[in-house]
Design a protein around this motif. Structure first.
Motif, PDB file in Angstrom:
ATOM      1  N   ASP A 211      17.436  -2.037  22.997  1.00  7.31           N
ATOM      2  CA  ASP A 211      17.671  -3.069  21.987  1.00  7.31           C
ATOM      3  C   ASP A 211      16.373  -3.359  21.229  1.00  7.31           C
ATOM      4  N   ALA A 212      16.531  -3.819  19.955  1.00  2.00           N
ATOM      5  CA  ALA A 212      15.355  -4.192  19.170  1.00  2.00           C
ATOM      6  C   ALA A 212      14.707  -5.423  19.781  1.00  2.00           C
ATOM      7  N   LYS A 213      13.358  -5.433  19.808  1.00  2.00           N
ATOM      8  CA  LYS A 213      12.655  -6.644  20.244  1.00  2.00           C
ATOM      9  C   LYS A 213      12.732  -7.655  19.110  1.00  2.00           C
ATOM     10  N   ASN A 214      12.364  -8.892  19.352  1.00  2.00           N
ATOM     11  CA  ASN A 214      12.448  -9.954  18.335  1.00  2.00           C
ATOM     12  C   ASN A 214      11.980  -9.506  16.959  1.00  2.00           C
ATOM     13  N   GLY A 215      12.898  -9.498  15.989  1.00  2.00           N
ATOM     14  CA  GLY A 215      12.529  -9.210  14.596  1.00  2.00           C
ATOM     15  C   GLY A 215      12.118  -7.767  14.334  1.00  2.00           C
ATOM     16  N   GLU A 216      12.192  -6.904  15.335  1.00  2.00           N
ATOM     17  CA  GLU A 216      11.765  -5.516  15.147  1.00  2.00           C
ATOM     18  C   GLU A 216      12.796  -4.780  14.287  1.00  2.00           C
ATOM     19  N   GLN A 217      12.319  -4.071  13.268  1.00  2.00           N
ATOM     20  CA  GLN A 217      13.205  -3.280  12.407  1.00  2.00           C
ATOM     21  C   GLN A 217      12.938  -1.808  12.644  1.00  2.00           C
ATOM     22  N   MET A 218      13.967  -0.989  12.370  1.00  2.00           N
ATOM     23  CA  MET A 218      13.783   0.438  12.566  1.00  2.00           C
ATOM     24  C   MET A 218      12.742   0.959  11.575  1.00  2.00           C
ATOM     25  N   GLY A 219      11.746   1.684  12.056  1.00  2.00           N
ATOM     26  CA  GLY A 219      10.729   2.235  11.167  1.00  2.00           C
ATOM     27  C   GLY A 219      11.266   3.424  10.391  1.00  2.00           C
ATOM     28  N   LEU A 220      10.499   3.832   9.388  1.00  2.00           N
ATOM     29  CA  LEU A 220      10.917   4.963   8.561  1.00  2.00           C
ATOM     30  C   LEU A 220      10.680   6.270   9.312  1.00  2.00           C
ATOM     31  N   ILE A 221      11.721   7.118   9.360  1.00  2.00           N
ATOM     32  CA  ILE A 221      11.659   8.349  10.151  1.00  2.00           C
ATOM     33  C   ILE A 221      11.824   9.588   9.273  1.00  2.00           C
ATOM     34  N   TYR A 222      12.955   9.639   8.557  1.00  2.00           N
ATOM     35  CA  TYR A 222      13.370  10.877   7.897  1.00  2.00           C
ATOM     36  C   TYR A 222      14.396  10.469   6.854  1.00  2.00           C
ATOM     37  N   SER A 223      14.353  11.025   5.652  1.00  2.00           N
ATOM     38  CA  SER A 223      15.134  10.469   4.535  1.00  2.00           C
ATOM     39  C   SER A 223      16.649  10.650   4.642  1.00  2.00           C
ATOM     40  N   ARG A 224      17.132  11.415   5.620  1.00  2.00           N
ATOM     41  CA  ARG A 224      18.587  11.389   5.863  1.00  2.00           C
ATOM     42  C   ARG A 224      18.989  10.128   6.641  1.00  2.00           C
ATOM     43  N   LEU A 225      18.038   9.574   7.411  1.00  2.00           N
ATOM     44  CA  LEU A 225      18.310   8.353   8.190  1.00  2.00           C
ATOM     45  C   LEU A 225      17.946   7.101   7.393  1.00  2.00           C
ATOM     46  N   ASN A 226      16.787   7.133   6.744  1.00  2.00           N
ATOM     47  CA  ASN A 226      16.342   5.965   5.977  1.00  2.00           C
ATOM     48  C   ASN A 226      15.221   6.361   5.016  1.00  2.00           C
ATOM     49  N   ASN A 227      15.164   5.592   3.928  1.00  2.00           N
ATOM     50  CA  ASN A 227      14.170   5.825   2.873  1.00  2.00           C
ATOM     51  C   ASN A 227      14.025   4.493   2.156  1.00  2.00           C
ATOM     52  N   PRO A 228      12.804   4.102   1.756  1.00  2.00           N
ATOM     53  CA  PRO A 228      12.651   2.774   1.139  1.00  2.00           C
ATOM     54  C   PRO A 228      13.569   2.546  -0.063  1.00  2.00           C
ATOM     55  N   ASN A 229      13.723   3.539  -0.952  1.00  2.00           N
ATOM     56  CA  ASN A 229      14.570   3.335  -2.129  1.00  2.00           C
ATOM     57  C   ASN A 229      16.012   3.026  -1.726  1.00  2.00           C
ATOM     58  N   LEU A 230      16.505   3.787  -0.745  1.00  2.00           N
ATOM     59  CA  LEU A 230      17.876   3.584  -0.270  1.00  2.00           C
ATOM     60  C   LEU A 230      18.011   2.203   0.379  1.00  2.00           C
ATOM     61  N   GLN A 231      17.012   1.823   1.161  1.00  2.00           N
ATOM     62  CA  GLN A 231      17.107   0.544   1.880  1.00  2.00           C
ATOM     63  C   GLN A 231      17.033  -0.662   0.948  1.00  2.00           C
ATOM     64  N   ILE A 232      16.143  -0.619  -0.042  1.00  2.00           N
ATOM     65  CA  ILE A 232      16.040  -1.744  -0.992  1.00  2.00           C
ATOM     66  C   ILE A 232      17.351  -1.856  -1.770  1.00  2.00           C
ATOM     67  N   LEU A 233      17.844  -0.706  -2.227  1.00  2.00           N
ATOM     68  CA  LEU A 233      19.099  -0.674  -2.981  1.00  2.00           C
ATOM     69  C   LEU A 233      20.250  -1.259  -2.162  1.00  2.00           C
ATOM     70  N   GLU A 234      20.340  -0.853  -0.908  1.00  2.00           N
ATOM     71  CA  GLU A 234      21.455  -1.318  -0.071  1.00  2.00           C
ATOM     72  C   GLU A 234      21.362  -2.824   0.171  1.00  2.00           C
ATOM     73  N   GLU A 235      20.148  -3.324   0.349  1.00  2.00           N
ATOM     74  CA  GLU A 235      19.971  -4.762   0.551  1.00  2.00           C
ATOM     75  C   GLU A 235      20.444  -5.524  -0.690  1.00  2.00           C
ATOM     76  N   ARG A 236      20.108  -4.998  -1.863  1.00  2.00           N
ATOM     77  CA  ARG A 236      20.498  -5.679  -3.109  1.00  2.00           C
ATOM     78  C   ARG A 236      22.005  -5.596  -3.346  1.00  2.00           C
ATOM     79  N   LEU A 237      22.590  -4.447  -3.088  1.00  2.00           N
ATOM     80  CA  LEU A 237      24.031  -4.294  -3.323  1.00  2.00           C
ATOM     81  C   LEU A 237      24.858  -5.182  -2.393  1.00  2.00           C
ATOM     82  N   ALA A 238      24.406  -5.338  -1.144  1.00  2.00           N
ATOM     83  CA  ALA A 238      25.159  -6.131  -0.162  1.00  2.00           C
ATOM     84  C   ALA A 238      25.336  -7.569  -0.639  1.00  2.00           C
ATOM     85  N   VAL A 239      24.350  -8.059  -1.404  1.00  2.00           N
ATOM     86  CA  VAL A 239      24.365  -9.448  -1.878  1.00  2.00           C
ATOM     87  C   VAL A 239      25.618  -9.751  -2.708  1.00  2.00           C
TER      88      VAL A 239
END
Ligand SMILES: *Cc1c(COP(=O)(O)O)cnc(C)c1O
Length: 418
Positions: free
Chosen positions: A58-86
């Protein structure tokens, strides 16, 4: 943006949410993180990131998944997804390389061989093909209903299959294309609840491409997942193919899980372009809806027009108007109308317009005009076309952000040519 307790509107978030300029040399706009993989500070950090990615702890307090590989996560994808969810007040969001990638991933995640799938007809042509050829090819049983059916009739249709215990997902697209027929999301949710049990909550998926995310919020009416072709209003410039799924956390975790293994996530470049588009999403859609209302009203009484289908012109006292008032926040930018005559007259009109491009797709800054019976809906059998009111004299206009008086002038001069 600096921290505050003031609750911002979605459009205010579109230029800032999820991005800190000071992590990127003060760059006001997010750079494009055009990279396939991300460096770890140490082997131990890499280990910690993978433990979270694979759910090994489990994630420790406030721990977020770090950036690994662009099929799993990428800053552009993550910022976009956060904005769209709103926009949909969703827990999470996933962006794909096309609307069809988003839709097919959702359906493949929730349906297995032998399951029953209920959907509202009509749906987008590609979705219809995926349901009726690909899903059925995997042994999924399908049953459909239309905007005319009542709740009791739909429950009856499902029970007649004898497979109601295997009903695993419900899917609707509303308003429908190209006739703007609307399906009641709250009624569909009641059907989902009727067939749900203590152990299994039947998910309701809504394709919100035509009015969302500005003029319709399906989750407020009971939807569990909302899908979009972001190629249309969200992208809004006819320059990207992309798709979106937003929704509840537990379901989104499953959608994102399958996306990782299908590998159909949006690229950094597509994500960046969509972030650009989101900044003007509301202002574009409001202007398109304003223009469309003016044009629809103008066409309504024209002697060469038989009928206009526009959500801003529904008759008081009808079931469609009641659904619209309860479910939608504005009529949007899609106007369909029937010219007097048949294919010949419709083609003459389309070819005589000057401002719109003759093209399929919709929701862009420029107006687009097309002939559903021979273009977007060409493969539908004639009998079904008749039933859905997709006749040879039907024209569909996706209204852009041009000056509405110019568009009305153009419609008028093209009608004169018939
Ligand atoms: C265009 C469209 C799709 C498919 O999206 P793509 O981005 O073309 O893959 C799905 N649903 C609706 C309502 C659409 O208009």
């Amino acid at each position: 943006m600096k921290k505050t307790n003031h609750k911002m509107h979605p459009e205010t978030h579109m230029t800032s949410l999820g991005y800190d300029p000071f992590l990127s040399e003060g760059s006001v706009k997010s750079p494009i993180f055009q990279t396939s993989t991300f460096a770890f500070k140490s082997a131990a950090e890499g280990k910690a990131f993978f433990e979270l990615a694979y759910g090994l702890r489990d994630a420790k307090n406030g721990e977020q998944m770090g950036l690994i590989y662009s099929r799993l996560n990428n800053p552009n994808l993550q910022i976009l997804e956060e904005r769209l969810a709103v926009w949909d007040s969703a827990d999470d969001c996933a962006v794909f390389e096309s609307g069809m990638a988003a839709i097919s991933t959702v359906l493949l995640e929730f349906l297995k061989p032998g399951d029953l799938f209920l959907f509202g007809n009509p749906v987008y042509g590609g979705t219809s093909y995926f349901i009726n050829h690909i899903l059925t090819g995997f042994g999924v049983h399908v049953v459909s209903f239309t905007a005319d059916h009542t709740k009791e009739e739909i429950i009856d249709l499902v029970e007649k299959t004898g497979l109601q215990n295997r009903l695993k997902a419900i899917y609707v697209e509303t308003p429908g294309n190209p006739t703007n027929a609307m399906i009641d999301i709250e009624m569909t949710k009641e059907i989902a609840e009727y067939f749900s049990t203590e152990e299994f909550k039947l998910p309701l998926v809504v394709d919100n491409t035509f009015l969302g995310p500005v003029f319709q919020h399906p989750m407020d009416h009971g939807a569990d997942l909302v899908v979009y072709s972001a190629t249309k209003y969200i992208g809004g410039h006819s320059d990207i193919i992309a798709g979106v799924v937003s929704g509840k956390a537990d379901l989104m975790a499953r959608v994102k899980g399958l996306r990782t293994f299908l590998g159909n996530m949006a690229s950094p470049w597509t994500s960046w372009l969509l972030m650009r588009s989101l900044e003007t999403l509301k202002i574009r859609m409001e202007k398109q809806s304003f223009n469309a209302q003016k044009i629809a009203q103008h066409l309504l009484n024209h002697p060469k027009i038989e009928k206009v289908s526009y959500l801003g012109l529904l008759d008081e006292g009808t079931r469609q108007k009641e659904i619209f008032d309860r479910q939608c926040l504005g009529p949007g930018g899609m106007v369909s109308f029937y010219v007097k005559g048949g294919e010949k007259e419709a083609f003459k009109f389309i070819d005589s317009t000057i401002i719109p491009k003759v093209a399929v797709s919709l929701g862009s800054t420029e107006s687009l005009i097309q002939h559903p019976a021979t273009m977007t809906h060409a493969e539908i059998p004639l009998e079904e076309k008749k039933y859905l009111n997709i006749t040879a004299n039907l024209v569909r206009l996706s209204v852009g952000v041009e000056n509405y008086e110019d568009l009305i002038w153009d419609m008028e001069q093209a009608l004169d040519k018939i």
